[in-house]
Write a protein that holds these residues in place. Structure first.
Motif, PDB file in Angstrom:
ATOM      1  N   THR A  29       0.825  -1.215   0.000  1.00  0.00           N
ATOM      2  CA  THR A  29       0.000   0.000   0.000  1.00  0.00           C
ATOM      3  C   THR A  29       0.856   1.261   0.000  1.00  0.00           C
ATOM      4  O   THR A  29       0.375   2.339  -0.307  1.00  0.00           O
ATOM      5  CB  THR A  29      -0.907   0.031   1.244  1.00  0.00           C
ATOM      6  OG1 THR A  29      -0.083  -0.114   2.419  1.00  0.00           O
ATOM      7  CG2 THR A  29      -1.930  -1.097   1.210  1.00  0.00           C
ATOM      8  N   HIS A  30       2.141   1.124   0.378  1.00  0.00           N
ATOM      9  CA  HIS A  30       3.031   2.276   0.512  1.00  0.00           C
ATOM     10  C   HIS A  30       4.329   2.038  -0.272  1.00  0.00           C
ATOM     11  O   HIS A  30       4.439   1.070  -1.014  1.00  0.00           O
ATOM     12  CB  HIS A  30       3.345   2.523   1.994  1.00  0.00           C
ATOM     13  CG  HIS A  30       2.186   3.016   2.792  1.00  0.00           C
ATOM     14  ND1 HIS A  30       1.088   2.226   3.062  1.00  0.00           N
ATOM     15  CD2 HIS A  30       1.936   4.217   3.384  1.00  0.00           C
ATOM     16  CE1 HIS A  30       0.216   2.921   3.788  1.00  0.00           C
ATOM     17  NE2 HIS A  30       0.710   4.123   3.988  1.00  0.00           N
ATOM     18  N   ASP A  31       5.303   2.932  -0.064  1.00  0.00           N
ATOM     19  CA  ASP A  31       6.598   2.855  -0.755  1.00  0.00           C
ATOM     20  C   ASP A  31       7.197   1.458  -0.695  1.00  0.00           C
ATOM     21  O   ASP A  31       7.311   0.877   0.390  1.00  0.00           O
ATOM     22  CB  ASP A  31       7.619   3.795  -0.092  1.00  0.00           C
ATOM     23  CG  ASP A  31       7.251   5.255  -0.222  1.00  0.00           C
ATOM     24  OD1 ASP A  31       6.164   5.537  -0.733  1.00  0.00           O
ATOM     25  OD2 ASP A  31       8.065   6.099   0.193  1.00  0.00           O
ATOM     26  N   VAL A  32       7.612   0.940  -1.848  1.00  0.00           N
ATOM     27  CA  VAL A  32       8.372  -0.316  -1.882  1.00  0.00           C
ATOM     28  C   VAL A  32       9.851   0.081  -1.856  1.00  0.00           C
ATOM     29  O   VAL A  32      10.444   0.383  -2.880  1.00  0.00           O
ATOM     30  CB  VAL A  32       8.034  -1.155  -3.130  1.00  0.00           C
ATOM     31  CG1 VAL A  32       8.811  -2.466  -3.126  1.00  0.00           C
ATOM     32  CG2 VAL A  32       6.539  -1.439  -3.179  1.00  0.00           C
ATOM     33  N   ARG A  33      10.406   0.106  -0.639  1.00  0.00           N
ATOM     34  CA  ARG A  33      11.767   0.627  -0.450  1.00  0.00           C
ATOM     35  C   ARG A  33      12.840  -0.362  -0.900  1.00  0.00           C
ATOM     36  O   ARG A  33      13.956   0.031  -1.203  1.00  0.00           O
ATOM     37  CB  ARG A  33      11.995   0.940   1.035  1.00  0.00           C
ATOM     38  CG  ARG A  33      11.105   2.040   1.598  1.00  0.00           C
ATOM     39  CD  ARG A  33      11.756   3.393   1.401  1.00  0.00           C
ATOM     40  NE  ARG A  33      10.982   4.437   2.051  1.00  0.00           N
ATOM     41  CZ  ARG A  33      11.160   4.820   3.307  1.00  0.00           C
ATOM     42  NH1 ARG A  33      12.057   4.228   4.056  1.00  0.00           N
ATOM     43  NH2 ARG A  33      10.440   5.796   3.800  1.00  0.00           N
ATOM     44  N   ALA A  34      12.529  -1.652  -0.849  1.00  0.00           N
ATOM     45  CA  ALA A  34      13.565  -2.655  -1.119  1.00  0.00           C
ATOM     46  C   ALA A  34      12.981  -3.811  -1.916  1.00  0.00           C
ATOM     47  O   ALA A  34      11.873  -4.263  -1.641  1.00  0.00           O
ATOM     48  CB  ALA A  34      14.147  -3.164   0.199  1.00  0.00           C
ATOM     49  N   VAL A  35      13.745  -4.268  -2.918  1.00  0.00           N
ATOM     50  CA  VAL A  35      13.366  -5.468  -3.671  1.00  0.00           C
ATOM     51  C   VAL A  35      14.591  -6.375  -3.803  1.00  0.00           C
ATOM     52  O   VAL A  35      15.735  -5.923  -3.725  1.00  0.00           O
ATOM     53  CB  VAL A  35      12.814  -5.134  -5.083  1.00  0.00           C
ATOM     54  CG1 VAL A  35      11.467  -4.453  -5.002  1.00  0.00           C
ATOM     55  CG2 VAL A  35      13.802  -4.301  -5.884  1.00  0.00           C
TER      56      VAL A  35
END
Length: 664
Positions: free
Chosen positions: A264-270
């Motif tokens: 729902t929010h920022d995807v900071r890491a993948v």
């Protein structure tokens, strides 16, 4: 950070905590290093095989001790806050990107890291880094530009501007993430929602894909370099695949193939493992999305996994005093349960004659987060540990209130403590420690303690103990260390009794039966074992379970059992729970086969008595309480459940980016 050619995933949270998940052990969260108020982790990477390094805005490079679950050592990066870090392909060098615009190289040596040299320094913080697979060049992204360094000379050999012009007005463009492919292509993601492919030698743009109206914050490439996953600030993740232009053609292009909206929010890491896309972000969820084309067979292995809650208990219960102790990152809360005089039918909510009462809030001093905590069954003792301190308190119950007094001169034990467990008579405290050891403390009236004994495994162990279970009669203590070995100790003679046969999965929960002294063990692959401690062998029921096998639906659950308890009134009952269900396992009934319905409680209610008896099986499952952090039997007629509603967590998050939805 995915371990290269390994089966582990490390992740860092904004409070400085670091967690390690084991792919082979059903994605079990096998190690947790608690956070620290002054420690931010902006970058995380594996080097030299299984060594884990982190770096953050304090400007330090930190190596984590995964056996003792603490910071092993820290080295100053000498360039101000560190925004990025990457290890070369062989894992022998670390490159860090600093606030002052410098890229610094460190050599990974046994027992630490050594500063090697700085590369050509330019203006602008280095926000992301990536090594070429041959280890000859490093690509670095900053504001409005990306640069390529020659590692041997340390010089900048290419500088590419990635500005963004809108109606002749130049706007700042932040390169959030970068990847250097073996073909010489540099892939960047930026604050304008673009994923761009560059020829680094010519400095020209090969391809540009606008995937979002907001920033693309993270990017990861598969080991074979045929797939890329990116994460955006709208909570979406996208997969790019390198596909032939035409069937049978040798010419290939990057194509955006799969969009996913799991956040729902920022995807900071993948991260990109060999079989799955992994993402995490501001909504605190870890999402593992298996790639169907990489799976041998379609089924449980290809199911989506979401992890929101820890795979360990943060609640302890004082049964006799009817108290609950909740563990937060930097404080503890002690609550007295409410009560009712009413009785009613199944499903009715009864009015309380006494409300639940918040008795105490105990704040931990200093920046360190709490490792573990426990309250004694009588409710008179509370203990907790941080990385450098162990605290024991005596709680006095006076009328309706409580007073608390710290126990002075606690023995200087090997810190930190990883698990605490009081004996059933509240006379002893068991402290799980490093190198497989367990300390036994005797609790003294009116408020003191002394060290009685330290148990150590006969063959030694480099790993810390993370689970404890003691018997109700005070005879036995079981301890599980990070190498998944279970040792049983005799508390009367203070000696090692036996070791449970090793199993290929992590232990998630264990408990000793108060009547039979059988040790019940739950593993991360959802298998259940029962080990007779006095006989030093598996029980007949346990062997029958292994011969017949557990139900397919039970084995396909992705949430580990976190607590096991028993009903002394009915010795054949085992009570256990995970995040999504509470189960009463009745050993006197037959196991269900795969053709039977596992969750059959509502069906059985509708059947007549004769038909009901024929369809009864050992598993009685209740999914009414979710997410379930704790369940325990207070007495013969009373069960306590602790839920953590997901909406309570979501209301504490910042507002997500507003997106226009079609038709609204």
């Amino acid at each position: 950070a995915c371990q290269p050619r390994g089966g582990r995933l490390a992740l860092a949270r904004t409070d400085g905590a670091v967690e390690v998940y084991n792919f082979a052990a059903n994605y079990f969260q096998e190690k947790v290093i608690p956070g620290h108020e002054a420690r931010s982790v902006e970058a995380l990477c594996w080097a030299a095989g299984d060594r884990l390094f982190g770096a953050g805005l304090r400007g330090d490079i930190t190596e984590y001790d995964l056996a003792r679950l603490c910071v092993a050592r820290s080295v100053d990066g000498c360039g101000g806050p560190i925004w990025s870090m990457a290890a070369n392909g062989s894992g022998t060098q670390l490159a860090i990107g600093c606030e002052d615009g410098s890229v610094k190289l460190f050599q990974v040596v046994p027992g630490g890291i050594q500063f090697e040299r700085s590369l050509d320094r330019r203006k602008g913080r280095i926000l992301c880094l990536s090594w070429h697979p041959s280890d000859t060049h490093i690509a670095a992204g900053s504001i409005d530009a990306l640069r390529v360094f020659d590692v041997s000379s340390g010089q900048t050999v290419q500088r590419v501007m990635v500005n963004y012009h809108v109606q002749k007005v130049k706007r700042e463009c932040i390169v959030w993430s970068i990847a250097f492919l073996s073909s010489g292509t540099v892939v960047t993601s930026d604050s304008f929602g673009r994923v761009q492919f560059w020829d680094w030698e010519r400095g020209t743009l090969l391809e540009s894909h606008t995937v979002s109206t907001s920033a693309v914050l993270s990017l990861a490439v598969s080991e074979k370099e045929d797939s890329i996953v990116v994460g955006t600030s709208t909570g979406a993740t996208y997969q790019f695949q390198l596909l032939p232009v035409k069937m049978g053609s040798l010419e290939k292009r990057w194509v955006r193939t799969k969009p996913f909206q799991h956040h729902t929010h920022d995807v900071r890491a993948v991260a990109h493992s060999s079989t799955a896309l992994i993402s995490g972000g501001l909504d605190a969820q870890l999402v593992i999305r298996p790639l169907m084309e990489k799976m041998q067979k379609k089924g449980y292995e290809a199911a989506l996994r979401k992890f929101t809650f820890p795979h360990r208990r943060l609640v302890s219960c004082a049964r006799k005093a009817r108290l609950l102790l909740f563990q937060f990152s930097q404080h503890l809360e002690l609550w007295r349960l409410g009560s009712t005089d009413e009785t009613g039918k199944d499903g009715e909510v009864l009015p309380l004659c006494r409300m639940p009462e918040h008795l105490l809030q105990l704040k931990s001093k200093g920046p360190e987060h709490i490792y573990c905590s426990c309250v004694s069954p009588c409710g008179s003792w509370v203990a907790y540990s941080t990385a450098s301190r162990f605290h024991l308190y005596r709680v006095q119950h006076e009328g309706g209130g409580v007073s608390i007094k710290k126990v002075p001169k606690v023995p200087k034990l090997l810190l930190p403590a990883y698990q605490l467990q009081f004996s059933s008579d509240s006379g002893s405290l068991f402290v799980a420690s490093a190198r497989g050891s367990v300390h036994v403390l005797q609790l003294l009236e009116p408020g003191g303690c002394k060290h009685l004994h330290t148990f150590r495994p006969p063959s030694g162990s480099p790993e810390a103990v993370y689970l404890l279970a003691s018997s109700a009669d005070g005879h036995w203590l079981a301890a599980v260390s990070g190498d998944w070995a279970i040792h049983v100790y005799n508390l009367k003679g203070f000696k090692h009794h036996c070791m449970v046969p090793t199993y290929s999965c992590a232990v998630t929960a264990l408990a000793i039966h108060p009547v039979t002294n059988n040790l019940v063990i739950a593993y991360s692959d959802q298998q259940l074992f029962e080990f007779g401690i006095p006989e030093k062998q598996y029980t007949a029921w346990s062997r029958m379970v292994q011969n017949c096998g557990l139900h397919k639906v039970w084995l396909e659950r992705d949430s580990p059992i976190t607590h096991i308890t028993f009903n002394p009134k009915n010795p054949s009952h085992i009570l256990l729970h995970d995040i999504y269900m509470f189960c009463v396992l009745d050993k006197s009934l037959p196991l269900p086969d795969n053709s039977a319905l596992l969750m059959n409680q509502s069906t059985l209610k509708q059947l007549p008595e004769n038909a009901r008896q024929r369809q009864l099986h050992a598993f009685k499952i209740c999914k009414k309480f979710q997410p379930l952090l704790f369940a325990d039997l207070l007495d013969e007629n009373c069960l306590v459940m602790v839920e953590r509603p997901i909406m309570d967590i979501k209301t504490q998050l910042p507002l997500p980016i507003q997106q226009k939805k079609f038709g609204t």
